[in-house]
Each structure stands twice: as structure tokens, then as C-alpha cells.
Design a protein around this motif. Structure first.
Motif, PDB file in Angstrom:
ATOM      1  N   SER A 277       0.914  -1.223  -0.467  1.00 37.20           N
ATOM      2  CA  SER A 277      -0.398  -0.057  -0.266  1.00 37.20           C
ATOM      3  C   SER A 277       1.106   1.310  -0.179  1.00 37.20           C
ATOM      4  CB  SER A 277      -1.551   0.081   1.273  1.00 37.20           C
ATOM      5  OG  SER A 277       0.014  -0.262   2.145  1.00 37.20           O
ATOM      6  N   ASN A 278       1.942   1.867   0.411  1.00 40.38           N
ATOM      7  CA  ASN A 278       3.124   2.532   0.431  1.00 40.38           C
ATOM      8  C   ASN A 278       4.607   1.404   0.119  1.00 40.38           C
ATOM      9  OD1 ASN A 278       4.742   4.394   0.962  1.00 40.38           O
ATOM     10  ND2 ASN A 278       3.976   4.698   3.203  1.00 40.38           N
ATOM     11  N   PRO A 279       4.289   1.891  -1.335  1.00 43.28           N
ATOM     12  CA  PRO A 279       5.456   1.264  -2.073  1.00 43.28           C
ATOM     13  C   PRO A 279       6.473   2.199  -1.605  1.00 43.28           C
ATOM     14  CG  PRO A 279       4.322   2.259  -3.671  1.00 43.28           C
ATOM     15  CD  PRO A 279       3.664   2.706  -2.256  1.00 43.28           C
ATOM     16  N   THR A 280       7.103   3.439  -1.314  1.00 43.73           N
ATOM     17  CA  THR A 280       7.760   4.095  -0.929  1.00 43.73           C
ATOM     18  C   THR A 280       8.611   3.459   1.062  1.00 43.73           C
ATOM     19  OG1 THR A 280       7.483   6.678  -1.737  1.00 43.73           O
ATOM     20  CG2 THR A 280       8.777   6.808   0.056  1.00 43.73           C
ATOM     21  N   TYR A 281       8.088   2.965   1.473  1.00 43.17           N
ATOM     22  CA  TYR A 281       7.661   2.592   2.971  1.00 43.17           C
ATOM     23  C   TYR A 281       8.354   0.907   2.250  1.00 43.17           C
ATOM     24  CZ  TYR A 281       7.668   0.078   7.197  1.00 43.17           C
ATOM     25  OH  TYR A 281       7.994  -0.541   8.291  1.00 43.17           O
ATOM     26  N   TYR A 282       8.163   0.336   1.708  1.00 45.80           N
ATOM     27  CA  TYR A 282       8.287  -0.828   1.036  1.00 45.80           C
ATOM     28  C   TYR A 282       9.832  -0.793   0.845  1.00 45.80           C
ATOM     29  CZ  TYR A 282       8.374  -5.601  -0.475  1.00 45.80           C
ATOM     30  OH  TYR A 282       8.255  -6.683  -0.837  1.00 45.80           O
ATOM     31  N   PHE A 283      10.082   0.239  -0.443  1.00 46.10           N
ATOM     32  CA  PHE A 283      11.593   0.453  -0.895  1.00 46.10           C
ATOM     33  C   PHE A 283      12.458   0.926   0.490  1.00 46.10           C
ATOM     34  CE2 PHE A 283      15.125   3.209  -3.000  1.00 46.10           C
ATOM     35  CZ  PHE A 283      15.530   2.753  -3.719  1.00 46.10           C
ATOM     36  N   ILE A 284      12.317   1.529   1.471  1.00 44.38           N
ATOM     37  CA  ILE A 284      12.802   1.569   2.256  1.00 44.38           C
ATOM     38  C   ILE A 284      12.987   0.481   3.502  1.00 44.38           C
ATOM     39  CG2 ILE A 284      13.226   3.222   4.576  1.00 44.38           C
ATOM     40  CD1 ILE A 284      11.725   5.572   3.499  1.00 44.38           C
ATOM     41  N   LEU A 285      12.116  -0.407   3.152  1.00 45.98           N
ATOM     42  CA  LEU A 285      12.437  -1.470   4.175  1.00 45.98           C
ATOM     43  C   LEU A 285      13.465  -2.143   3.687  1.00 45.98           C
ATOM     44  CD1 LEU A 285       9.177  -1.924   5.170  1.00 45.98           C
ATOM     45  CD2 LEU A 285      10.871  -2.072   6.483  1.00 45.98           C
ATOM     46  N   ARG A 286      13.590  -1.889   1.916  1.00 44.61           N
ATOM     47  CA  ARG A 286      14.392  -2.667   1.008  1.00 44.61           C
ATOM     48  C   ARG A 286      15.871  -2.235   1.600  1.00 44.61           C
ATOM     49  NH1 ARG A 286      12.928  -3.574  -5.037  1.00 44.61           N
ATOM     50  NH2 ARG A 286      15.047  -5.228  -4.811  1.00 44.61           N
ATOM     51  N   THR A 287      16.100  -1.338   1.757  1.00 45.88           N
ATOM     52  CA  THR A 287      17.200  -0.553   1.684  1.00 45.88           C
ATOM     53  C   THR A 287      17.992  -0.998   2.955  1.00 45.88           C
ATOM     54  OG1 THR A 287      16.592   1.108   0.042  1.00 45.88           O
ATOM     55  CG2 THR A 287      18.019   1.290   1.271  1.00 45.88           C
ATOM     56  N   VAL A 288      17.001  -0.720   3.615  1.00 49.60           N
ATOM     57  CA  VAL A 288      17.391  -1.666   5.312  1.00 49.60           C
ATOM     58  C   VAL A 288      17.678  -2.725   5.499  1.00 49.60           C
ATOM     59  CG1 VAL A 288      16.904  -1.599   7.849  1.00 49.60           C
ATOM     60  CG2 VAL A 288      15.850   0.235   6.116  1.00 49.60           C
TER      61      VAL A 288
END
Length: 335
Positions: free
Chosen positions: A212-223
């Protein structure tokens, strides 16, 4: 202050390529086991090998070779949902006789199971951390912290995908449509039949879950990538004793996850439930076709798809009608 197990810090009768183990083993198995979106009261919060498969979003990549035939609506599709393809490959299906019914989950996961899974994972990471501190191995401490962070990232990413499946199911409940008959083939030749509301099939089985929040999902992948890198580097610098302990723990946890210990396999997210009837393991495809109770139009559609033989194959069709269709009609209701 001298730590009680500080003597183990310099214990090194041999060398271990721990870095190679965490980067080359377990990714494929974890792609299947984590990507099927089921929950386990034992392995849900365990640290695992191949955690980069989550950070790399491999758990959300399509798997080729699956073909879904909507017999009722005469539609063929090859874009089967990412979670369902992994669920099918991780479930012990029969070769042709398995029937899956899509329904609503009336038995949500209890709080006790959730707490148990967190406690099991926390206990294992806590023991690794305590031993690293007692041996004065600060690289080992960094390794355990990074390992715990990979678990947290995995939970957030998988939770985001589960929520997407829940939303798709909830949207379908407002207008579920009629039940449809589905015949689905796997890359290894295994076939399953399915039944469920039309819109649930479309929203949950044919539509990939989207965060639902692609930006948050991308941040999770980066972390996740950062945590995996920190884990790989710190493990390589850790004392041999803690390396062995960490690798053995990861191997055991990965094995438990890959073998689906403690999984509630029918529950996907909080709302979707898959009811599985294994059927008779001796069945070929003919009795499975009979179980679908197809009309002549639906049979003709299966013939066009080359799933059933051409009508010119009178031997097969006569045998099919005599041995399976008639037997199905005479069988007690529900068989």
C-alpha cells in the motif's frame, strides 16, 4: 572487566568460511517458504539463511510455468499470483487429485500463537547475543544485531504483502460473483482443481499483492540490504566459536522454515482461507475432470485448450462417460 567466556575469543583451531555459507545457501528455499505468505507460530520470527532474497524482493517476483484455466468463464491465464505459485510449490499436493476451495478465514490466528513466535525468535537471538557479550566478541554482538534487523525487515515486508491480499479479499466480498471451476497446472506437471467466488479468484489468485506504501516498502528493502551486508561482514570478523554457533543456528532455523514447521498452511493473511481436499492419490486426470461436473460447453473449452482429448478419440470419451461420469452421478452426494 574480564568476561566469563573471554577465552573463547581466541580459540581458532581451524578457519570457517561463514561468509560463503550465508551468501550461497538457503535463498531459493526461503524464497518459497517466506513468499507463500503463510504464518508459523514457530518459524515466523526466526533468523534464516538467504535473507537477501527478501531484501532483493525475490519473494515478490513471478514464477513461470503456471497455467490457470477458468473453465466456467472459458479464460486461460498464465499470470498466477506470486504468493499462490509459491504456496502450491511448498504444499504436498497429489499429482492430480487435489482440490482447493477458496473461502473466508473464520479462525484467525490467536494472539498466543503470535506471542509464541515472537518469543521463540527473541529467545534464539537473545542467546546468541548473550554468548557474544560473554565472550567479549563485539563483532559477534554486531552480527546478532544485524541478524535481528533482517528479521524485523522481513516481517514488515511480508506483512505488507499479506495486507494487500487481505484488501483484495475484502474488496471481493462486496460482490464475490458466482463460484467458478478452475483447473490449474504446475511446471512439474502436477494439476489441481479449484473452486471459489469469481472475484476472489481475480483479486487474490490472479492479482499480485502490491504494498500500500511503495516508498516505505522500498525503504524496507534498502534497510534489509544494509542489515544483510552488516551481518555478512560482521560474521566474517566474528570469533570462530560464535561463527559456528551462529551458522548452526541459521542452518537449523532455515531447515525448520523450509519444512514449514508450525505453519498454518490454509491461512493467507487474516481473511483468505484455502480448504484443501487431497482426493485419491490413485486418480488420473479423468476422474478429476468428472469431479468438475462440466457442461458440454465447458468440456469443449477443455478440448480447445488440449487439456482433454479431441472428440475424435472416441475410445477415451466412451471410457470417460462410462467409468467416471456415470460413477460420479451414482455416487452419494458430496463424494
Amino acid at each position: 572487566m574480564m568476561m566469563p567466556l573471554a577465552g573463547l575469543l581466541n580459540w581458532a583451531p581451524f578457519k570457517l568460511d561463514a561468509l560463503g555459507l550465508v551468501t550461497f545457501f538457503g535463498a531459493g528455499e526461503m524464497n518459497m517458504s517466506v513468499g507463500n505468505l503463510t504464518r508459523s507460530w514457530i518459524t515466523e520470527w526466526l533468523p534464516i539463511l538467504g535473507s537477501y532474497a527478501v531484501a532483493n524482493n525475490e519473494i515478490a517476483q513471478p514464477e513461470p510455468g503456471f497455467v490457470l484455466y477458468n473453465v466456467t468463464d472459458q479464460v486461460m491465464a498464465t499470470d498466477v499470483s506470486i504468493w499462490f505459485t509459491r504456496w502450491l510449490m511448498s504444499y504436498p499436493l497429489t499429482y492430480t487429485a487435489t482440490t482447493i476451495t477458496l473461502g473466508s478465514n473464520t479462525r484467525p490466528t490467536s494472539s498466543i500463537r503470535k506471542i509464541c513466535s515472537i518469543m521463540v525468535g527473541g529467545l534464539i537471538c537473545g542467546v546468541l547475543l548473550m554468548i557474544a557479550i560473554l565472550t567479549a566478541d563485539w563483532w559477534g554482538v554486531a552480527n546478532v544485531i544485524a541478524l535481528g534487523l533482517t528479521v524485523l525487515v522481513r516481517q514488515q515486508m511480508v506483512g505488507s504483502l499479506r495486507s494487500s491480499v487481505d484488501k483484495g479479499f475484502q474488496d471481493a466480498r462486496n460482490n464475490p460473483g458466482d463460484d467458478v471451476k478452475i483447473f490449474l497446472t504446475l511446471p512439474n506437471g502436477t494439476a489441481v482443481t479449484m473452486r471459489g467466488p469469481r472475484q476472489v479468484v481475480v483479486n487474490c489468485v490472479l492479482t499480485n499483492p502490491r504494498p500500500s506504501n511503495p516508498t516505505y516498502y522500498f525503504i524496507l528493502r534498502t534497510v534489509g540490504w544494509g542489515a544483510f551486508g552488516a551481518h555478512a561482514i560482521s560474521l566474517g570478523m566474528t570469533a570462530l566459536f560464535n561463527q559456528i554457533l551462529c551458522v548452526v543456528t541459521l542452518l537449523v532455523c532455515t531447515y525448520l522454515t523450509a519444512t514449514h514447521v508450525g505453519d498454518e498452511r490454509g491461512a493467507i493473511g487474516k481473511k483468505l482461507w484455502l480448504e484443501v481436499d487431497m482426493g485419491d492419490t490413485k486418480w488420473g486426470r479423468a476422474p478429476v475432470y468428472a469431479r468438475l461436473n462440466m457442461s458440454k460447453i465447458e468440456e469443449d473449452c477443455m478440448v480447445r485448450w488440449s487439456i482433454m482429448p479431441q472428440r475424435t478419440n472416441t475410445w477415451w470419451w466412451n471410457r470417460y462417460r462410462k467409468d467416471y461420469l456415470v460413477a460420479k452421478q451414482k455416487a452419494p452426494k458430496g463424494v
